[in-house]
Enzyme design. Structure first.
Site, mmCIF file in Angstrom:
data_model
loop_
_atom_site.group_PDB
_atom_site.id
_atom_site.type_symbol
_atom_site.label_atom_id
_atom_site.label_comp_id
_atom_site.label_asym_id
_atom_site.label_seq_id
_atom_site.Cartn_x
_atom_site.Cartn_y
_atom_site.Cartn_z
ATOM 1 N N LYS A 16 40.185 3.886 -2.256
ATOM 2 C CA LYS A 16 39.196 4.064 -1.182
ATOM 3 C C LYS A 16 39.102 5.545 -0.853
ATOM 4 C CE LYS A 16 36.144 2.034 1.338
ATOM 5 N NZ LYS A 16 35.048 1.291 0.709
ATOM 6 N N SER A 23 31.194 -1.907 -1.140
ATOM 7 C CA SER A 23 31.895 -1.960 0.126
ATOM 8 C C SER A 23 31.145 -2.907 1.071
ATOM 9 C CB SER A 23 32.058 -0.561 0.719
ATOM 10 O OG SER A 23 33.203 -0.510 1.547
#
Length: 587
Positions: free
Chosen positions: A194, A386
């Site tokens: 991430k 996401s």
């Protein structure tokens, strides 16, 4: 007292006059809009060509831009066309007897590879009509050549250039700049990959981020080379070698290696087009631009609808604006479509790198409820990552382009601390009175997080990640352990996502529409796009301020505008986010 009455009367008169003038201005603008709109859209002339250039902004869905065609200061610069409009008009041109072929004139193409492939596939479908496609440009950037390579004939100016050296993706980092300013970006995240926060805390890619970027760029590159190989009948290994050694730069190089079919000047191209149209040299070529072409594919008279609901841009709480996915707005659209008996199936078209975790979950809930009533199919554009994947996860089936960027199942929180900047560098200080231990949490821009506060936020981030994984696991019918193994914030291409179970099939929007109709067991139906376009007056009132602000930014910052936008986005989106790593640009 008389004086006061006169002053109040004068003020009231000024206010009323101002309102009347304002509304008169709106009426004038509306008339101008009506005239300009009716003038800009046109049918194809007899024996004509459809002209396609990619030198304008291409957005996911065409929206009302009432000021775009009016010659007024500041607001006449935002010229754009929707990808949906381009695809629809190419499809219409295929069966339009007045249009004999397409003249492609690309030099650069400012869009993602999934959008490029969608246009390319539409052109390939157009060729089944036996009509011609001719491409010509003085300069071909790589994305432009990717589109042009589908043409029957590809021409380049004798002194022109063709860029073919492989793909590249770069990321800008600002930690050192933030350190100099005295800004500390406090990061709480879940996910090894991430990397949305990396530009604020590092000066280069982490090893994990470099691994994922290398993987998805090469996956996109494989599709890029394979598609050109099929169109130009050049071996993939040969294409790769040409790029690796940068063997093509000039038109002569391109001709020698069969990347183009000929070198010619514009007048020679026009002569070629006239021959194809069967007109004499002294006649002008009849043409209509893809931007103004009024053609539309033939539709069914059936009351059955397959609704295509567009969700593109950042996912935000509330209504959002044009170019944003407002959690309230999209969830309301889903409810209305669910209750509409004419709508037999829904295709949720997603082009988003994510955003607010809360808004993503609000939309997810409506998808979950809707699929219990009628089929919901997802079609992914350039991005569905996401938060963009979060809202897709509950769908009955998911389609993506090979070059779609998806996944990025991870969560982060970003809280800037301006203590050094405010207190030390410019001498601004804050003080506070609190009733409890955590009362002042987030209240001051110069107050760093305590260990306990950081632990609280980490718990929230972990909980959001667990919820995210559960949504995906339930929707995709896999274990949370499997989701975690392919999650951790990692970005995948559509091709890769099929292999790991995040996507069902490779396919474009039309493929998704066909699948949705089949699942609803309907053969005769009309495709209707949602949300509906705003009327012109509403569009003026709702978006003109944003367009003017965008104009000022573009005028002052030029190519650096996107960097400014990324910094602004980071500083304003400070809650828990499910967002793709930074803005991904591949050239």
């Amino acid at each position: 007292m008389s004086f006061i009455k006169q002053v109040l009367a004068t003020i009231t008169g000024i206010l009323i006059s101002s309102l009347l003038i304002f509304f008169a201005f709106l009426v004038i603008i509306a008339v101008l809009i009506q005239q300009s709109t009716s003038a800009t859209m046109e049918a194809a002339p007899t024996n004509s060509v459809l002209y396609i250039s990619l030198d304008y902004g291409i957005v996911e869905k065409g929206e009302s831009n009432p000021l775009g065609d009016i010659d007024l200061p500041l607001v006449s610069v935002d010229k754009s066309v929707g990808l949906n409009e381009i695809l629809s008009r190419i499809k219409a041109a295929k069966t339009d007897d007045n249009i004999k072929g397409i003249y492609l004139n690309p030099s650069a193409a400012g869009m993602g590879f999934a959008s490029l492939k969608a246009i390319r596939d539409a052109l390939i479908d157009f060729k089944t009509s036996k009509k011609f496609i001719v491409a010509y440009s003085e300069v071909y950037a790589q994305k432009a050549y990717y589109i042009a390579s589908v043409a029957d004939k590809v021409y380049i100016n004798p002194q022109g250039s063709l860029d073919f050296k492989g793909l590249s993706s770069s990321v800008f980092f600002m930690k050192e700049a933030l350190d100099k300013l005295g800004v500390d970006m406090q990061v709480i995240k879940v996910g090894t990959y991430k990397s949305a926060v990396e530009p604020f805390i590092l000066n280069e890619m982490s090893p994990a981020n470099r691994e994922q970027v290398t993987s998805y760029v090469n996956s996109i590159y494989d599709t890029f080379l394979q598609d050109i190989s099929v169109s130009r009948k050049i071996n993939v290994d040969t294409l790769r070698a040409v790029a690796d050694n940068y063997l093509i730069r000039s038109g002569e190089d391109a001709l020698q290696r069969q990347f183009v079919d000929g070198l010619c000047y514009k007048d020679e191209l026009l002569t070629d087009l006239k021959k194809r149209l069967g007109i004499s040299e002294d006649k002008d070529i009849a043409a209509v631009s893809i931007v103004s072409y009024s053609g539309a594919p033939k539709t069914s008279a059936s009351k059955n609808e397959v609704a295509v609901l567009y969700a593109y841009g950042d996912i935000v709480d509330g209504e959002g604006t044009i170019g944003q996915i407002g959690g309230d707005k999209i969830s309301r659209e889903l409810r209305l479509l669910r209750k509409n008996d004419n709508v037999k199936a829904i295709v949720l078209r997603i082009n988003s790198g994510g955003g607010s975790a809360l808004a993503s979950d609000v939309i997810w809930r409506e998808v979950e409820l809707t699929k219990k009533v009628k089929p919901v199919t997802v079609s992914m554009g350039d991005y569905a990552a996401s938060g963009g994947y979060y809202i897709a996860a509950a769908a009955d089936s998911i389609f993506a382009e090979p070059t779609t960027l998806t996944g990025s199942i991870g969560v982060f929180g970003l809280i800037p601390n301006f203590k050094n900047l405010l207190n030390t560098k410019i001498g601004v200080h804050f003080d506070e009175v609190n009733t409890g231990k955590f009362s002042g949490m987030f209240n001051r821009p110069d107050k760093p997080l305590t260990a306990e506060e950081r632990a609280i936020i980490q718990q929230d981030v972990n909980k959001t990640y667990a919820t995210f994984m559960d949504r995906v696991a339930t929707g995709r019918k896999v274990s949370t352990a499997h989701v975690d193994s392919i999650g951790q914030g990692r970005v995948w291409t559509g091709t890769q996502a099929v292999g790991i179970g995040l996507v069902d099939r490779i396919g474009n929007l039309q493929t998704a529409i066909d699948a949705a109709a089949a699942k609803a067991s309907i053969k005769d139906y009309t495709v209707v796009e949602y949300p509906e376009k705003q009327d012109r007056l509403t569009s003026i009132l709702s978006s003109s301020k944003d367009r003017i602000k965008a104009w000022f930014l573009a005028d002052e910052l030029g190519e650096y505008q996107r960097y400014f936008s990324e910094v602004k986005k980071a500083l304003t989106h400070t809650g828990i986010q499910v967002r793709i790593p930074y803005s991904i640009e591949i050239y």
